[in-house]
Design a protein around this motif. Sequence first.
Motif, PDB file in Angstrom:
ATOM      1  N   GLU A   1       0.772   4.014  -2.978  1.00  0.00           N
ATOM      2  CA  GLU A   1       0.342   5.384  -2.702  1.00  0.00           C
ATOM      3  C   GLU A   1       1.443   6.406  -2.953  1.00  0.00           C
ATOM      4  OE1 GLU A   1      -1.146   5.344   1.281  1.00  0.00           O
ATOM      5  OE2 GLU A   1      -3.002   4.300   0.718  1.00  0.00           O
ATOM      6  N   ASN A   2       2.680   6.021  -2.732  1.00  0.00           N
ATOM      7  CA  ASN A   2       3.790   6.959  -2.911  1.00  0.00           C
ATOM      8  C   ASN A   2       4.489   6.794  -4.255  1.00  0.00           C
ATOM      9  OD1 ASN A   2       3.652   8.244  -0.295  1.00  0.00           O
ATOM     10  ND2 ASN A   2       4.293   6.272   0.524  1.00  0.00           N
ATOM     11  N   ASP A   3       4.024   5.865  -5.057  1.00  0.00           N
ATOM     12  CA  ASP A   3       4.601   5.593  -6.378  1.00  0.00           C
ATOM     13  C   ASP A   3       6.107   5.337  -6.288  1.00  0.00           C
ATOM     14  OD1 ASP A   3       4.427   5.159  -9.103  1.00  0.00           O
ATOM     15  OD2 ASP A   3       4.873   7.259  -9.597  1.00  0.00           O
TER      16      ASP A   3
ATOM     17  N   ARG B   1       0.835  -1.202   0.000  1.00  0.00           N
ATOM     18  CA  ARG B   1       0.000   0.000   0.000  1.00  0.00           C
ATOM     19  C   ARG B   1       0.872   1.256   0.000  1.00  0.00           C
ATOM     20  NH1 ARG B   1      -3.187   0.616   4.980  1.00  0.00           N
ATOM     21  NH2 ARG B   1      -2.145   2.579   5.366  1.00  0.00           N
TER      22      ARG B   1
END
Length: 145
Positions: free
Chosen positions: A123-125, A119
């Motif tokens: 979310e932070n790529d 996750r």
Amino acid sequence: MAKGQTTVSDFAVAPRRSRTVDPAAKQDDAFLSSERISEEVGAETQPKAPAPHAVEADQPPSRLIAPTEEARRERSVSKALQREDSRVRLRDLKRARDRESKHYVNCPLNYETKKRLERASFENDVKMTKIMQAAIDQYLKDNGY
């Protein structure tokens, strides 16, 4: 428009381009098609002259075909050497990159930790491996290693 009511005249069609026909090219069938193409391509820059029956050595080199066998061979050798140099440089770059990251550590994670890592990565790529590397590096710095 309905299917049954559509005709060809309903569509806009661009007019055909007119071709310039060289009368000398019609009469002389001894030329190869590649030589005809080179003549047509070079027609904008060179004045038209009647086509000779044999290829002469004093002709200016065309843009598409090298004039002599030696010139063609030299050009192909230079291109092959350039490709080889590019291949070697790419191989060296890949080796240098692999040299930096060739020490691997397997780390078993429980299901919840793995999902949290996935996750955070999504979310932070950022790749999961980069997060793991940063976490390990931070842990080692904090503990004086």
